[in-house]
Structures are given as structure tokens and as C-alpha cells.
Design a protein around this motif. Sequence first.
Motif, PDB file in Angstrom:
ATOM      1  N   MET A   1       0.918  -0.711   0.194  1.00  0.00           N
ATOM      2  CA  MET A   1       0.014   0.470   0.127  1.00  0.00           C
ATOM      3  C   MET A   1       0.874   1.175   0.305  1.00  0.00           C
ATOM      4  SD  MET A   1      -2.939  -1.102   2.285  1.00  0.00           S
ATOM      5  CE  MET A   1      -3.126  -0.019   2.721  1.00  0.00           C
ATOM      6  N   LEU A   2       1.669   1.401   0.545  1.00  0.00           N
ATOM      7  CA  LEU A   2       2.900   2.189   0.781  1.00  0.00           C
ATOM      8  C   LEU A   2       3.611   2.094  -0.753  1.00  0.00           C
ATOM      9  CD1 LEU A   2       4.041   2.033   4.253  1.00  0.00           C
ATOM     10  CD2 LEU A   2       2.935   4.138   3.262  1.00  0.00           C
ATOM     11  N   GLN A   3       4.036   1.367  -1.085  1.00  0.00           N
ATOM     12  CA  GLN A   3       4.429   1.809  -1.796  1.00  0.00           C
ATOM     13  C   GLN A   3       3.224   2.356  -3.427  1.00  0.00           C
ATOM     14  OE1 GLN A   3       6.108  -2.125  -3.056  1.00  0.00           O
ATOM     15  NE2 GLN A   3       8.120  -1.768  -2.488  1.00  0.00           N
ATOM     16  N   SER A   4       2.317   1.526  -3.386  1.00  0.00           N
ATOM     17  CA  SER A   4       1.080   2.291  -4.631  1.00  0.00           C
ATOM     18  C   SER A   4       1.288   3.849  -3.952  1.00  0.00           C
ATOM     19  CB  SER A   4       0.085   1.806  -4.289  1.00  0.00           C
ATOM     20  OG  SER A   4       0.588   0.073  -4.463  1.00  0.00           O
ATOM     21  N   VAL A   5       0.667   4.089  -2.496  1.00  0.00           N
ATOM     22  CA  VAL A   5       1.048   5.979  -2.799  1.00  0.00           C
ATOM     23  C   VAL A   5       1.858   6.498  -2.614  1.00  0.00           C
ATOM     24  CG1 VAL A   5       0.993   5.753  -0.178  1.00  0.00           C
ATOM     25  CG2 VAL A   5      -0.972   6.779  -1.270  1.00  0.00           C
ATOM     26  N   VAL A   6       2.965   5.958  -2.869  1.00  0.00           N
ATOM     27  CA  VAL A   6       4.244   6.959  -2.847  1.00  0.00           C
ATOM     28  C   VAL A   6       4.378   7.285  -4.064  1.00  0.00           C
ATOM     29  CG1 VAL A   6       6.665   6.683  -2.792  1.00  0.00           C
ATOM     30  CG2 VAL A   6       5.058   6.162  -0.578  1.00  0.00           C
ATOM     31  N   ALA A   7       4.106   6.274  -5.221  1.00  0.00           N
ATOM     32  CA  ALA A   7       4.503   6.125  -6.167  1.00  0.00           C
ATOM     33  C   ALA A   7       3.066   7.466  -7.388  1.00  0.00           C
ATOM     34  CB  ALA A   7       4.064   5.377  -7.166  1.00  0.00           C
ATOM     35  N   LEU A   8       1.622   7.574  -5.908  1.00  0.00           N
ATOM     36  CA  LEU A   8       0.974   8.527  -7.353  1.00  0.00           C
ATOM     37  C   LEU A   8       0.498  10.102  -6.572  1.00  0.00           C
ATOM     38  CD1 LEU A   8      -2.011   5.800  -6.995  1.00  0.00           C
ATOM     39  CD2 LEU A   8       0.043   6.581  -8.701  1.00  0.00           C
ATOM     40  N   LYS A   9       1.715  10.430  -5.901  1.00  0.00           N
ATOM     41  CA  LYS A   9       2.368  11.243  -4.600  1.00  0.00           C
ATOM     42  C   LYS A   9       2.264  12.164  -6.147  1.00  0.00           C
ATOM     43  CE  LYS A   9       5.121  13.861  -1.546  1.00  0.00           C
ATOM     44  NZ  LYS A   9       5.030  15.407  -2.747  1.00  0.00           N
ATOM     45  N   THR A  27     -10.679  15.193   4.298  1.00  0.00           N
ATOM     46  CA  THR A  27     -10.165  15.398   5.892  1.00  0.00           C
ATOM     47  C   THR A  27     -11.629  14.239   6.514  1.00  0.00           C
ATOM     48  OG1 THR A  27      -9.800  17.205   5.133  1.00  0.00           O
ATOM     49  CG2 THR A  27     -11.372  16.909   6.886  1.00  0.00           C
ATOM     50  N   LYS A  28     -12.890  14.085   6.145  1.00  0.00           N
ATOM     51  CA  LYS A  28     -14.315  13.689   6.282  1.00  0.00           C
ATOM     52  C   LYS A  28     -13.631  12.361   6.610  1.00  0.00           C
ATOM     53  CE  LYS A  28     -17.722  15.991   3.407  1.00  0.00           C
ATOM     54  NZ  LYS A  28     -18.619  16.323   2.789  1.00  0.00           N
ATOM     55  N   ILE A  29     -12.455  11.935   5.863  1.00  0.00           N
ATOM     56  CA  ILE A  29     -12.312  10.465   5.794  1.00  0.00           C
ATOM     57  C   ILE A  29     -11.422  10.160   7.491  1.00  0.00           C
ATOM     58  CG2 ILE A  29     -11.173   7.962   5.071  1.00  0.00           C
ATOM     59  CD1 ILE A  29     -12.591   9.195   2.688  1.00  0.00           C
ATOM     60  N   CYS A  30     -10.280  10.523   7.136  1.00  0.00           N
ATOM     61  CA  CYS A  30      -8.785  11.334   7.915  1.00  0.00           C
ATOM     62  C   CYS A  30      -9.135  12.375   8.304  1.00  0.00           C
ATOM     63  CB  CYS A  30      -7.643  11.192   7.086  1.00  0.00           C
ATOM     64  SG  CYS A  30      -7.757   9.582   5.966  1.00  0.00           S
ATOM     65  N   LYS A  31      -7.940  12.379   9.149  1.00  0.00           N
ATOM     66  CA  LYS A  31      -7.745  14.179  10.479  1.00  0.00           C
ATOM     67  C   LYS A  31      -7.691  15.114   9.181  1.00  0.00           C
ATOM     68  CE  LYS A  31      -6.828  11.801  14.704  1.00  0.00           C
ATOM     69  NZ  LYS A  31      -6.400  11.880  15.805  1.00  0.00           N
ATOM     70  N   ALA A  32      -6.895  14.785   8.061  1.00  0.00           N
ATOM     71  CA  ALA A  32      -6.457  16.169   7.256  1.00  0.00           C
ATOM     72  C   ALA A  32      -5.697  15.484   6.468  1.00  0.00           C
ATOM     73  CB  ALA A  32      -5.055  16.926   8.319  1.00  0.00           C
ATOM     74  N   VAL A  33      -4.975  16.401   5.180  1.00  0.00           N
ATOM     75  CA  VAL A  33      -4.490  15.840   4.451  1.00  0.00           C
ATOM     76  C   VAL A  33      -3.696  15.696   4.601  1.00  0.00           C
ATOM     77  CG1 VAL A  33      -3.964  16.418   2.134  1.00  0.00           C
ATOM     78  CG2 VAL A  33      -6.020  17.430   3.013  1.00  0.00           C
ATOM     79  N   PRO A  34      -2.776  14.127   3.717  1.00  0.00           N
ATOM     80  CA  PRO A  34      -1.528  14.222   4.295  1.00  0.00           C
ATOM     81  C   PRO A  34       0.099  15.214   4.101  1.00  0.00           C
ATOM     82  CG  PRO A  34      -2.478  12.699   2.878  1.00  0.00           C
ATOM     83  CD  PRO A  34      -2.892  13.812   2.883  1.00  0.00           C
ATOM     84  N   SER A  35       0.785  15.188   5.363  1.00  0.00           N
ATOM     85  CA  SER A  35       1.782  16.680   4.959  1.00  0.00           C
ATOM     86  C   SER A  35       2.403  16.290   4.510  1.00  0.00           C
ATOM     87  CB  SER A  35       1.926  17.484   6.488  1.00  0.00           C
ATOM     88  OG  SER A  35       2.250  16.095   7.363  1.00  0.00           O
ATOM     89  N   GLU A  36       3.818  17.352   3.903  1.00  0.00           N
ATOM     90  CA  GLU A  36       5.276  16.254   3.542  1.00  0.00           C
ATOM     91  C   GLU A  36       5.696  15.565   4.572  1.00  0.00           C
ATOM     92  OE1 GLU A  36       6.263  17.035   0.448  1.00  0.00           O
ATOM     93  OE2 GLU A  36       4.354  17.799  -0.128  1.00  0.00           O
ATOM     94  N   SER A  37       5.602  16.172   5.765  1.00  0.00           N
ATOM     95  CA  SER A  37       6.528  15.001   6.933  1.00  0.00           C
ATOM     96  C   SER A  37       5.995  13.893   6.980  1.00  0.00           C
ATOM     97  CB  SER A  37       5.903  15.481   7.934  1.00  0.00           C
ATOM     98  OG  SER A  37       4.566  15.876   8.598  1.00  0.00           O
ATOM     99  N   TRP A  39       4.097  12.262   4.266  1.00  0.00           N
ATOM    100  CA  TRP A  39       5.170  11.502   2.698  1.00  0.00           C
ATOM    101  C   TRP A  39       6.543  10.866   3.264  1.00  0.00           C
ATOM    102  CZ3 TRP A  39       2.483   9.797  -0.673  1.00  0.00           C
ATOM    103  CH2 TRP A  39       0.764   9.929  -0.901  1.00  0.00           C
ATOM    104  N   GLY A  40       6.971  11.837   3.678  1.00  0.00           N
ATOM    105  CA  GLY A  40       8.374  11.192   4.337  1.00  0.00           C
ATOM    106  C   GLY A  40       8.524  10.044   5.341  1.00  0.00           C
ATOM    107  N   TYR A  41       7.229  10.281   5.791  1.00  0.00           N
ATOM    108  CA  TYR A  41       7.393   9.189   6.616  1.00  0.00           C
ATOM    109  C   TYR A  41       6.985   7.467   5.878  1.00  0.00           C
ATOM    110  CZ  TYR A  41       7.152  11.733  10.731  1.00  0.00           C
ATOM    111  OH  TYR A  41       7.317  12.322  11.985  1.00  0.00           O
ATOM    112  N   ALA A  42       6.200   8.098   4.482  1.00  0.00           N
ATOM    113  CA  ALA A  42       6.142   6.573   4.283  1.00  0.00           C
ATOM    114  C   ALA A  42       7.339   6.102   3.210  1.00  0.00           C
ATOM    115  CB  ALA A  42       4.876   7.342   2.949  1.00  0.00           C
ATOM    116  N   VAL A  43       8.324   7.247   2.577  1.00  0.00           N
ATOM    117  CA  VAL A  43       8.789   6.735   2.026  1.00  0.00           C
ATOM    118  C   VAL A  43       9.919   6.662   3.049  1.00  0.00           C
ATOM    119  CG1 VAL A  43      11.142   7.986   0.108  1.00  0.00           C
ATOM    120  CG2 VAL A  43       8.808   8.801  -0.050  1.00  0.00           C
TER     121      VAL A  43
END
Length: 355
Positions: A1-9, A27-37, A39-43
Motif C-alpha cells: 500500500m505504501l509503495q502504491s501511494v508513494v508512486a502516486l504522490k 478530511t471526513k475520512i482522515c483528520k487532515a490531508v497528508p503533509s510533507e512529513s 509523505w516522508g514517513y511513508a518513503v
Amino acid sequence: MLQSVVALKKGFDMLELEDEKYSVELTKICKAVPSESDWGYAVALSPILHYFFDATVNIYGSKYVTGNTYMKEIFGVGWMIMKMDTMGDEYKKAMAEKMKLKFYKYWGNFDNTNMLIYVAAVLDPRYKLRWVKWMIQGTYPIYEASSLISKITDALDRLFKYYTSLQSQESVGSKGNANSGSDHSKNNAKSHSLIDGMFDDVVESEESDLSKSEVEYYLDDIREDRKIPSFDILYSWKTTRSKYKVLSLMVRDMLAIPVSIVASESAFSAGSRVLDRFCSSLTPKVVEALICTQDWYCDNDEDLKIEEMVAELEYIESDFMEEHEDEWGHQDTSLESFVLFAIFLLTVGNMVYQT
């Protein structure tokens, strides 16, 4: 899942700029839109989790032997955690500290560890004792490493002595059968020349001081190339069993033991494993019949879709139970036995039809 989402950043970044509803809906699903940090954790976490994924798939395999590679996968995870602890990233270091505590909870006290895990790695022609020592010395302190290595060599020696005694008993039985041979073989034995006998005595006396056991010959032999992806340990021992007769018996028994019977997709599942009435009511004979049937079915080199079959069988069972619940009522045990037998017959018929 992480590999797929990182490729679509970049796609998510463009979607946030062009679609005003993107942030609102997310925001309805999550608390907020993914921040740069984020994305950094995902990578950063993607290659680490990929290592766990590969180790899990290799350990929980069912179509190849796993006992000889178990130590490599487990200690590889430990080394990966230690490498994370030395990185400059504070987030990785904090995570590595927690992972290290969990790792050493199970592997820190090797007194509770089965020595066959290490012996199986020693009997892999690609690794042997030299590689096992190197892995242990890189994982444990010097005193603990030397103690563990002594335990491994002692376990290997005791196993070798045990299998040597078994082979001696088999050879005694074979000699008893060979005594009933023809007189021609006896005459050939008597015709052994005097000169050859004297030469054999000299060779034995010279080699008596330099005699080595089968284990020592094996450990001193050249290791197989670890870079060959198609290496087959079973075929390797099959070709050398005439050279290492006792060790080949040890390998035959040890590599037949699966490391785990848990499916790889269930290894990190947080859900509880519940035995329903369908599974818990199977008798040993029915279980044996199902296992044999599955083995026969797998002979046609086609993947057996167990999940689909189980779902279909559970549907048949529930439908049958609802239909006859009022009719049979309290006769629950006999009803289940009848249903299981009927399901088994339907399964076998379906398998035979497909093959």
C-alpha cells in the motif's frame, strides 16, 4: 500500500490544487490531508516494511523447505533494526528502539531457543558453521556469542553421534542379510593379495592420526555459491549423500520440519483466530481425508483456491442447517456429522470433476 501511494504522490498533489473538494472529502475520512512529513514517513518506512514482507513470505512458504533459511531471515531482521538505530533520522531511531526491545524479548535469551534452527543453517552447503558464527558474533556480545556457538557445536556433535548409531544398526542388519550370499563372493575375499593387504595396513596407520569425522570433512569442504538463485538444497544433498551418509540422514529429517504452519497473510493480522463449529467438529479421520484429497488435487500443478472452497462449503452448511433446523432440532451432533460427510463428498466430487 505504501509503495502504491508513494508512486502516486504527484497525482495527489495535483488533485489538491485542482479539486477544491479533495481536502474537504479527505478530511471526513482522515483528520487532515497528508503533509510533507507524512509523505516522508511513508518513503522512509516503505523499504523497512518491505524487508519484513520478504522475510515473512520466505519463512511461511509451503512449497519449499524453510528450516535452513530461518536463521538468516530472523537475524537479518535484527541487523536491519540495529542499522536503523544508527541512522541520523530521529524518527527511525525512536522506532528502532521499540523494535529492538521486542526483538530481544524473543531472541535475547538463547537458552530458550531451539538449537535445530542453527544446526539447520550449518547443514546448508552455502553457509555452514563459518557463516553461522559470523552472524552470531555480529548480533550478540562476545561472551554470549561464544556460549551460543559452543551450544550449537555441542548439539551438532550429539545429533551426529545419534544418527551414526542409527546407521550402525542399519548396517548390522544389512550385513546379516549379506551373509547368505553365494560362495563365489567368499572365494573373492580370500583371493585378496598379500601385498594389497600390507599396503592397506600402512595407509591406515598413516591416516590414523589425521582421521577426521564426516562433520569435519563437510565443514572443511568448499561452500556452495550463495549467489545462485536456483540453488536447491534438497538436490545438493541428494548428489552428495554417498559422500556424507550420516549427515544426509540428519538433513532429510530436519528439513522436513516446516518452520511455521501459519499462512503468510495471517502472520501480522491483528484479528483473532476463531475456530467455528465447522472446523472444531472435524474428526481426525475427516481431517486426514481432506489433507490427502488436497494433496492429490495439488498434483495437477494448479493453485488450490482454499478460501473460495471454504466459503462455498460454509454456505452449503448454513443453508442445509437452516433448511432442516426445525425438522431435526436438538440432534445437533449427528446432524453436523452428516453435514460434514455430505460436504466432504461434494468436495471430492467437485475436485474429481475439475481434474
